[in-house]
Design a protein around this motif. Structure first.
Motif, PDB file in Angstrom:
ATOM      1  N   PRO A  33      -3.818  13.135  -5.848  1.00  0.00           N
ATOM      2  CA  PRO A  33      -2.767  13.269  -4.841  1.00  0.00           C
ATOM      3  C   PRO A  33      -3.180  12.650  -3.502  1.00  0.00           C
ATOM      4  CG  PRO A  33      -3.080  15.346  -5.985  1.00  0.00           C
ATOM      5  CD  PRO A  33      -4.184  14.429  -6.434  1.00  0.00           C
ATOM      6  N   PHE A  34      -2.206  12.049  -2.838  1.00  0.00           N
ATOM      7  CA  PHE A  34      -2.308  11.502  -1.487  1.00  0.00           C
ATOM      8  C   PHE A  34      -3.263  10.318  -1.330  1.00  0.00           C
ATOM      9  CE2 PHE A  34      -0.982  15.948  -0.984  1.00  0.00           C
ATOM     10  CZ  PHE A  34       0.184  15.775  -0.259  1.00  0.00           C
ATOM     11  N   VAL A  35      -3.885   9.806  -2.408  1.00  0.00           N
ATOM     12  CA  VAL A  35      -4.837   8.701  -2.262  1.00  0.00           C
ATOM     13  C   VAL A  35      -4.082   7.379  -2.101  1.00  0.00           C
ATOM     14  CG1 VAL A  35      -6.671   7.354  -3.367  1.00  0.00           C
ATOM     15  CG2 VAL A  35      -6.695   9.852  -3.517  1.00  0.00           C
ATOM     16  N   PRO A  36      -4.226   6.725  -0.936  1.00  0.00           N
ATOM     17  CA  PRO A  36      -3.585   5.431  -0.730  1.00  0.00           C
ATOM     18  C   PRO A  36      -4.171   4.377  -1.675  1.00  0.00           C
ATOM     19  CG  PRO A  36      -4.184   6.424   1.360  1.00  0.00           C
ATOM     20  CD  PRO A  36      -4.865   7.217   0.280  1.00  0.00           C
ATOM     21  N   HIS A  37      -3.311   3.552  -2.242  1.00  0.00           N
ATOM     22  CA  HIS A  37      -3.756   2.532  -3.194  1.00  0.00           C
ATOM     23  C   HIS A  37      -2.697   1.431  -3.279  1.00  0.00           C
ATOM     24  CE1 HIS A  37      -1.203   5.260  -5.495  1.00  0.00           C
ATOM     25  NE2 HIS A  37      -0.946   4.238  -6.300  1.00  0.00           N
TER      26      HIS A  37
ATOM     27  N   ASP B 200       0.860  -1.185   0.000  1.00  0.00           N
ATOM     28  CA  ASP B 200       0.000   0.000   0.000  1.00  0.00           C
ATOM     29  C   ASP B 200       0.899   1.239   0.000  1.00  0.00           C
ATOM     30  OD1 ASP B 200      -2.161  -1.745   0.213  1.00  0.00           O
ATOM     31  OD2 ASP B 200      -2.138  -1.682   2.399  1.00  0.00           O
ATOM     32  N   HIS B 201       0.496   2.254  -0.779  1.00  0.00           N
ATOM     33  CA  HIS B 201       1.320   3.446  -0.905  1.00  0.00           C
ATOM     34  C   HIS B 201       0.506   4.602  -1.477  1.00  0.00           C
ATOM     35  CE1 HIS B 201       1.505   1.480  -4.867  1.00  0.00           C
ATOM     36  NE2 HIS B 201       1.761   2.690  -5.373  1.00  0.00           N
ATOM     37  N   HIS B 202       1.084   5.802  -1.465  1.00  0.00           N
ATOM     38  CA  HIS B 202       0.530   6.942  -2.208  1.00  0.00           C
ATOM     39  C   HIS B 202       1.701   7.740  -2.774  1.00  0.00           C
ATOM     40  CE1 HIS B 202       1.319  10.227   0.677  1.00  0.00           C
ATOM     41  NE2 HIS B 202       0.840   9.461   1.652  1.00  0.00           N
ATOM     42  N   HIS B 203       1.376   8.763  -3.581  1.00  0.00           N
ATOM     43  CA  HIS B 203       2.406   9.519  -4.284  1.00  0.00           C
ATOM     44  C   HIS B 203       2.393  10.997  -3.901  1.00  0.00           C
ATOM     45  CE1 HIS B 203       3.324   5.936  -6.501  1.00  0.00           C
ATOM     46  NE2 HIS B 203       2.038   5.795  -6.757  1.00  0.00           N
ATOM     47  N   GLY B 204       2.120  11.261  -2.612  1.00  0.00           N
ATOM     48  CA  GLY B 204       2.178  12.631  -2.108  1.00  0.00           C
ATOM     49  C   GLY B 204       1.331  13.568  -2.930  1.00  0.00           C
TER      50      GLY B 204
ATOM     51  N   PHE C 221      -6.426  -2.055  -9.458  1.00  0.00           N
ATOM     52  CA  PHE C 221      -6.008  -0.917  -8.641  1.00  0.00           C
ATOM     53  C   PHE C 221      -6.997  -0.815  -7.494  1.00  0.00           C
ATOM     54  CE2 PHE C 221      -4.046  -0.471 -12.643  1.00  0.00           C
ATOM     55  CZ  PHE C 221      -2.802   0.074 -12.369  1.00  0.00           C
ATOM     56  N   VAL C 222      -6.492  -0.885  -6.276  1.00  0.00           N
ATOM     57  CA  VAL C 222      -7.334  -0.987  -5.096  1.00  0.00           C
ATOM     58  C   VAL C 222      -7.140   0.249  -4.225  1.00  0.00           C
ATOM     59  CG1 VAL C 222      -7.900  -2.405  -3.083  1.00  0.00           C
ATOM     60  CG2 VAL C 222      -7.070  -3.499  -5.188  1.00  0.00           C
ATOM     61  N   PHE C 223      -8.260   0.808  -3.756  1.00  0.00           N
ATOM     62  CA  PHE C 223      -8.223   1.928  -2.814  1.00  0.00           C
ATOM     63  C   PHE C 223      -9.349   1.722  -1.809  1.00  0.00           C
ATOM     64  CE2 PHE C 223     -11.298   3.134  -5.938  1.00  0.00           C
ATOM     65  CZ  PHE C 223     -12.216   3.947  -5.291  1.00  0.00           C
ATOM     66  N   HIS C 224      -9.390   2.550  -0.762  1.00  0.00           N
ATOM     67  CA  HIS C 224     -10.415   2.447   0.283  1.00  0.00           C
ATOM     68  C   HIS C 224     -11.364   3.624   0.121  1.00  0.00           C
ATOM     69  CE1 HIS C 224     -12.346   1.937   4.131  1.00  0.00           C
ATOM     70  NE2 HIS C 224     -11.593   0.876   4.383  1.00  0.00           N
ATOM     71  N   ASP C 225     -12.671   3.343  -0.004  1.00  0.00           N
ATOM     72  CA  ASP C 225     -13.649   4.418  -0.230  1.00  0.00           C
ATOM     73  C   ASP C 225     -14.324   4.911   1.048  1.00  0.00           C
ATOM     74  OD1 ASP C 225     -15.453   2.423   0.407  1.00  0.00           O
ATOM     75  OD2 ASP C 225     -16.615   2.579  -1.448  1.00  0.00           O
TER      76      ASP C 225
ATOM     77  N   LEU D 162      -4.218   0.476   3.649  1.00  0.00           N
ATOM     78  CA  LEU D 162      -5.043   1.448   2.933  1.00  0.00           C
ATOM     79  C   LEU D 162      -5.972   2.134   3.930  1.00  0.00           C
ATOM     80  CD1 LEU D 162      -6.138  -0.469  -0.287  1.00  0.00           C
ATOM     81  CD2 LEU D 162      -4.258   1.148  -0.004  1.00  0.00           C
ATOM     82  N   TYR D 163      -6.271   3.397   3.663  1.00  0.00           N
ATOM     83  CA  TYR D 163      -7.258   4.126   4.457  1.00  0.00           C
ATOM     84  C   TYR D 163      -7.941   5.115   3.527  1.00  0.00           C
ATOM     85  CZ  TYR D 163      -3.366   7.471   4.538  1.00  0.00           C
ATOM     86  OH  TYR D 163      -2.336   8.302   4.175  1.00  0.00           O
ATOM     87  N   PRO D 164      -9.182   5.513   3.853  1.00  0.00           N
ATOM     88  CA  PRO D 164      -9.874   6.468   2.984  1.00  0.00           C
ATOM     89  C   PRO D 164      -9.275   7.868   3.133  1.00  0.00           C
ATOM     90  CG  PRO D 164     -11.211   5.959   4.902  1.00  0.00           C
ATOM     91  CD  PRO D 164      -9.993   5.073   4.959  1.00  0.00           C
ATOM     92  N   LEU D 165      -9.177   8.588   2.047  1.00  0.00           N
ATOM     93  CA  LEU D 165      -8.706   9.964   2.079  1.00  0.00           C
ATOM     94  C   LEU D 165      -9.929  10.857   2.228  1.00  0.00           C
ATOM     95  CD1 LEU D 165      -6.190  11.757   1.873  1.00  0.00           C
ATOM     96  CD2 LEU D 165      -6.679  11.970  -0.554  1.00  0.00           C
ATOM     97  N   LYS D 166     -10.094  11.459   3.372  1.00  0.00           N
ATOM     98  CA  LYS D 166     -11.269  12.292   3.637  1.00  0.00           C
ATOM     99  C   LYS D 166     -11.087  13.710   3.136  1.00  0.00           C
ATOM    100  CE  LYS D 166     -12.986   9.701   7.555  1.00  0.00           C
ATOM    101  NZ  LYS D 166     -12.930   8.472   7.440  1.00  0.00           N
TER     102      LYS D 166
END
Length: 159
Positions: A117-121, A75-79, A94-98, A151-155
């Motif tokens: 930006p910043f979306v964990p996936h 799991d990662h993001h790209h700032g 491609f997996v993310f948390h909604d 992974l965590y949701p980006l609020k």
């Protein structure tokens, strides 16, 4: 007709012209010259092509990512970078948390993915035999990678 030199920036450049600053010429990056000297995430291999380090770009990073058969990336993001992904081969997910649970987007060659930006996936390659290869472009000249434990949701945008 002059013989083409595939290692030159331009076949008609004289030695003096070849000394032009990086931002005054077009660059050719051969596949064999892509480098793995970039941030990595477990389960995948990134190969850098266009970046501040390789050609002096100021606003763009482009490269390839390879995910081996039956492998998931960490799991990662790209700032702050926006990321555009083109599926070259394979069928990566491609997996993310909604906010409710994990969402998996199934792709096929020719598809595109946009990661804000910043979306964990994470990338997953469920195929037991074939690697997945994608081309990635980011809106920053460095290959920003922030590896995460989950992974965590980006609020909201943390910037």
């Amino acid at each position: 007709m002059a013989e083409l030199d595939n290692t030159a920036f331009h076949p008609d450049f004289t030695a003096a012209q070849a000394q032009l600053p990086d931002r005054a010429r077009v660059h050719l990056i051969k596949n064999a010259d892509l480098t793995g000297d970039t941030m990595q995430t477990s389960g995948m291999t990134r190969r850098e092509a266009v970046s501040g380090k390789t050609v002096g770009s100021e606003k763009l990073w482009t490269g390839e990512t390879h995910v081996a058969p039956a492998t998931n990336s960490g799991d990662h993001h790209h700032g702050e970078a926006e990321t555009s992904i083109y599926i070259v081969s394979g069928n990566p997910r491609f997996v993310f948390h909604d906010g409710t649970g994990e969402v998996a987007l199934q792709t096929e060659p020719g598809d595109y993915i946009f990661v804000p930006p910043f979306v964990p996936h994470r990338e997953e390659n469920p195929d037991p035999e074939n690697p997945a290869v994608v081309v990635i472009s980011r809106s920053t000249q460095e290959g920003i990678v922030v590896n995460l434990p989950a992974l965590y949701p980006l609020k909201e945008n943390p910037s």
